[in-house]
Design an enzyme around this catalytic site. Structure first.
Site, PDB file in Angstrom:
ATOM      1  N   LYS A  22       0.731  -0.950  -0.115  1.00  0.00           N
ATOM      2  CA  LYS A  22       0.045  -0.267  -0.293  1.00  0.00           C
ATOM      3  C   LYS A  22       0.283   1.303   0.456  1.00  0.00           C
ATOM      4  O   LYS A  22       0.658   1.988  -0.706  1.00  0.00           O
ATOM      5  CB  LYS A  22      -1.297  -0.161   1.060  1.00  0.00           C
ATOM      6  CG  LYS A  22      -1.972   1.400   1.285  1.00  0.00           C
ATOM      7  CD  LYS A  22      -2.428   1.575   3.027  1.00  0.00           C
ATOM      8  CE  LYS A  22      -2.482   2.536   3.075  1.00  0.00           C
ATOM      9  NZ  LYS A  22      -1.655   3.449   3.369  1.00  0.00           N
ATOM     10  N   ASN A  23       1.950   1.285   1.789  1.00  0.00           N
ATOM     11  CA  ASN A  23       2.620   2.039   0.587  1.00  0.00           C
ATOM     12  C   ASN A  23       3.551   2.259  -0.060  1.00  0.00           C
ATOM     13  O   ASN A  23       3.772   4.326  -0.131  1.00  0.00           O
ATOM     14  CB  ASN A  23       3.113   1.857   2.418  1.00  0.00           C
ATOM     15  CG  ASN A  23       2.558   2.383   3.790  1.00  0.00           C
ATOM     16  OD1 ASN A  23       1.496   3.125   3.433  1.00  0.00           O
ATOM     17  ND2 ASN A  23       2.951   2.312   4.893  1.00  0.00           N
ATOM     18  N   CYS A 116      -5.757   8.913   7.926  1.00  0.00           N
ATOM     19  CA  CYS A 116      -6.199   8.563   9.496  1.00  0.00           C
ATOM     20  C   CYS A 116      -5.751  10.118  10.681  1.00  0.00           C
ATOM     21  O   CYS A 116      -4.661  10.221  10.818  1.00  0.00           O
ATOM     22  CB  CYS A 116      -5.393   7.015   9.908  1.00  0.00           C
ATOM     23  SG  CYS A 116      -5.924   5.836   8.846  1.00  0.00           S
ATOM     24  N   ARG A 121       0.413  15.518  11.623  1.00  0.00           N
ATOM     25  CA  ARG A 121       0.982  14.774  10.015  1.00  0.00           C
ATOM     26  C   ARG A 121       0.970  16.499   9.344  1.00  0.00           C
ATOM     27  O   ARG A 121       0.789  16.765   8.013  1.00  0.00           O
ATOM     28  CB  ARG A 121      -0.228  13.973   9.419  1.00  0.00           C
ATOM     29  CG  ARG A 121      -0.190  13.054  11.004  1.00  0.00           C
ATOM     30  CD  ARG A 121      -1.477  12.124  10.260  1.00  0.00           C
ATOM     31  NE  ARG A 121      -0.676  11.021   9.036  1.00  0.00           N
ATOM     32  CZ  ARG A 121      -0.540  10.090   8.179  1.00  0.00           C
ATOM     33  NH1 ARG A 121      -1.992  10.525   8.301  1.00  0.00           N
ATOM     34  NH2 ARG A 121       0.328   9.376   8.120  1.00  0.00           N
ATOM     35  N   ASP A 304       3.148   1.351  11.991  1.00  0.00           N
ATOM     36  CA  ASP A 304       1.750   0.069  11.970  1.00  0.00           C
ATOM     37  C   ASP A 304       1.984  -0.612  12.355  1.00  0.00           C
ATOM     38  O   ASP A 304       1.533  -1.159  11.661  1.00  0.00           O
ATOM     39  CB  ASP A 304       1.865   0.367   9.959  1.00  0.00           C
ATOM     40  CG  ASP A 304       2.135   1.692   9.012  1.00  0.00           C
ATOM     41  OD1 ASP A 304       1.813   2.585   9.953  1.00  0.00           O
ATOM     42  OD2 ASP A 304       2.271   1.861   8.321  1.00  0.00           O
ATOM     43  N   ARG A 396      -8.775   0.232   3.524  1.00  0.00           N
ATOM     44  CA  ARG A 396      -7.608   1.482   2.835  1.00  0.00           C
ATOM     45  C   ARG A 396      -6.942   0.460   2.123  1.00  0.00           C
ATOM     46  O   ARG A 396      -5.537   1.217   1.855  1.00  0.00           O
ATOM     47  CB  ARG A 396      -7.808   2.448   3.819  1.00  0.00           C
ATOM     48  CG  ARG A 396      -8.765   3.628   3.876  1.00  0.00           C
ATOM     49  CD  ARG A 396      -8.561   4.334   4.981  1.00  0.00           C
ATOM     50  NE  ARG A 396      -7.365   5.052   3.728  1.00  0.00           N
ATOM     51  CZ  ARG A 396      -6.188   5.386   4.491  1.00  0.00           C
ATOM     52  NH1 ARG A 396      -5.912   5.258   6.266  1.00  0.00           N
ATOM     53  NH2 ARG A 396      -4.821   5.740   4.482  1.00  0.00           N
TER      54      ARG A 396
END
Length: 417
Positions: A22-23, A116, A121, A304, A396
Site C-alpha cells: 500500500k505505502n 487516519c 501530520r 504501523d 483502505r
C-alpha cells in the site's frame, strides 16, 4: 455503513499470499503522471486507497486502465487543474500529486490531504523542500498553491527522516535543472521501489535506501513496466495473527529482510517461526515471553505494526511495553483492547501491557487503519463474537482481508447496516 463480525477462537492454517505494498502504491500512482509516455504498474492491491487515487487521475483527465492487479496510466491528455478537497481528503497520500504536478508542470493546486487521525501530520518538510527547489508556496486555509518559473537542483536536509517528504521532493526534483541532494532521507523499502520506478522511466536517482539520495534532473521520462514490492506491513500483520492463532499459518510472497525488526522480536518471545526465502511459517505457542518494543524509522520497529503487536503482547507472560515515537495518537486502540479484557496502562507515550489475559468478544471501533488491524487480530483470539465498526479504515489498507482470513479458517464477514 459497514461492520465486521468475527467469531473468535478458530485456529488458522493454510497460506495467506501478501499483496502489493500500500505505502508504495500510493506514491507510485501519482509518480506515474511524470512520464511523457505511458506507465504500467503491476501487483497493485485492490484497496480503497487505490480507488481514491484513480479518482484523482480521472479528475485530471489522465487515461487509466485497470486490470487484475495492474494499472496502465497514460497522462498524454492530462490537465493540470486544482485537486478538490472531496478527492484529497480521502487519503493522506494524495499529497504526492503535489510533488508530481510541480515536477511536471511547475505548478500544483490542491487541498490539504486526509487520512487516519493518528496525530499531527504537517507537510512543512515537503513545502520547505519545494521552496528549496525554487517554488513559492501560498496557502489559503487548507488549500495550497505551489508554483515555480523553473525548478533547480538543491541541497536539502530533512529535519526528520520523513517518508512522505523524501518521496515528494524526489518527485519534484526528477525534472529539475541540475542535481538535488536529499540528506537525512528516509530509508524505507517503499522509497527504493518508487526510485526504481522513476529510474525505469529514465530518471537518474542514486542512493535510495540510504540517508543520502542524489537526483540528476532529466528532461524526458519514457514508458516503463514496474512491479510493486510486497506489503511488509500487511505481511507483519498476518505474521502476528499467525503467532496468535496459527496452526501453522504460512505467510507467502514476502521479503523477510523487510521484516527483520518484527521477526527478531518474535524470536525473542519464543514464537515458533520458520523463515524461508519468500515466506514465513508461524504457529501459536504457549508460554510466550514478554517483550518490549520502541517504534523507529526504518529499519527500526514499524509504527504501523505497533498496534497489532500490542495484541500479541497481551498474550505474553509478564510485563511488556510498547513505546511510540512517531505518532502521538497511536494508542487509540488501547481503550478497545481494554474493553476486550486486556490489562494495559498508557503513560508518556508508553503502553505497559500485563499478560496473558483472556479476551472476550464485544463491540469495538477501528479508529484508524492499523488500529483496525489490531481489532481484527484481537477478535480472532477472543471468546465469542466481536463486532468492529468503522471498517472502512481497514479496507483502505488490507486487500481482500475477509477472503484471505476465511480461506485459512477464520469466521469473519462484513455486513452493511
Amino acid at each position: 455503513m459497514k461492520i465486521m463480525e468475527i467469531e473468535g477462537g478458530k485456529e488458522l492454517s493454510g497460506t495467506i499470499r501478501i499483496s502489493g505494498a500500500k505505502n508504495a502504491t500510493v506514491a507510485l500512482i501519482p509518480a506515474a503522471i511524470l512520464t511523457d509516455e505511458e506507465a504500467t504498474i503491476c501487483n497493485i492491491p485492490e484497496i480503497t486507497d487505490t480507488d481514491a487515487l484513480c479518482d484523482i487521475l480521472n479528475e485530471l483527465n489522465v487515461n487509466v486502465k485497470r486490470a487484475s492487479e495492474s494499472i496502465i496510466i497514460n497522462p498524454k491528455n492530462m490537465q493540470n487543474i486544482e485537486i478538490k478537497e472531496e478527492f484529497s481528503k480521502k487519503l493522506r497520500a494524495s499529497y504526492y500529486f503535489m510533488g508530481a504536478l510541480l515536477g511536471k508542470y511547475k505548478k500544483a493546486v490542491m487541498y490539504f490531504p486526509g487520512g487516519c487521525s493518528i496525530g499531527a501530520r504537517p507537510i512543512d518538510l515537503h513545502l520547505k523542500g519545494f521552496e528549496a527547489l525554487g517554488a513559492t508556496v501560498k496557502s489559503d486555509k487548507n488549500k495550497y498553491i505551489v508554483e515555480a518559473k523553473e525548478l533547480h537542483g538543491a541541497n536539502i536536509y530533512l529535519d526528520i527522516a520523513s517518508v512522505g517528504a523524501t518521496i515528494n521532493i524526489m518527485l519534484a526534483a526528477v525534472k529539475a535543472k541540475g542535481k538535488t541532494i536529499i540528506d537525512n532521507a528516509a530509508k524505507e523499502p517503499e522509497i527504493v521501489n518508487v526510485a526504481t520506478f522513476l529510474n525505469n522511466m529514465g530518471a537518474k536517482i542514486t542512493g535510495a535506501g540510504t540517508s543520502t539520495i542524489k537526483i540528476e534532473g532529466v528532461d524526458y521520462l519514457h514508458q516503463c513496466f514496474h512491479e510493486v514490492i510486497p506489503d511488509r506491513i500487511e505481511a507483519g500483520t498476518y505474521i502476528i495473527i499467525g503467532a496468535l492463532c496459527g496452526n501453522p499459518l504460512k505467510i507467502d510472497n514476502i521479503i523477510p529482510e523487510h521484516l527483520d525488526s518484527l521477526l527478531s522480536k518474535l524470536e525473542e518471545m519464543g514464537v515458533d517461526l520458520e523463515i524461508g526465502q519468500d515466506y514465513v511459517l508461524v504457529s501459536n505457542q504457549n508460554n510466550k515471553k514478554a517483550t518490549s518494543i520502541k517504534t523507529a524509522v526504518y529499519p527500526g520497529f514499524p509504527t504501523d505494526l505497533q498496534q497489532p503487536f500490542a495484541v500479541l503482547q497481551t498474550q505474553c507472560n509478564g510485563k511488556s511495553k510498547a513505546t511510540e515515537t512517531i505518532w502521538e495518537n497511536r494508542f487509540m486502540h488501547i481503550p478497545y483492547l481494554r474493553d476486550l479484557g486486556a490489562d494495559i496502562v498508557v503513560k508518556n507515550q508508553t503502553a505497559t501491557i500485563i499478560g496473558p489475559t483472556p479476551l472476550i468478544g464485544t463491540s469495538v471501533v477501528a479508529t484508524d487503519l492499523r488500529a483496525g488491524a489490531a481489532m481484527v487480530a484481537a477478535a480472532l483470539i477472543a471468546t465469542g463474537k466481536t463486532t468492529i465498526t468503522n471498517v472502512e479504515h481497514i479496507l483502505r489498507g488490507y486487500e481482500n482481508i475477509v477472503e484471505k482470513l476465511t480461506n485459512v479458517g477464520a469466521k469473519i464477514s462484513i455486513k452493511e447496516i
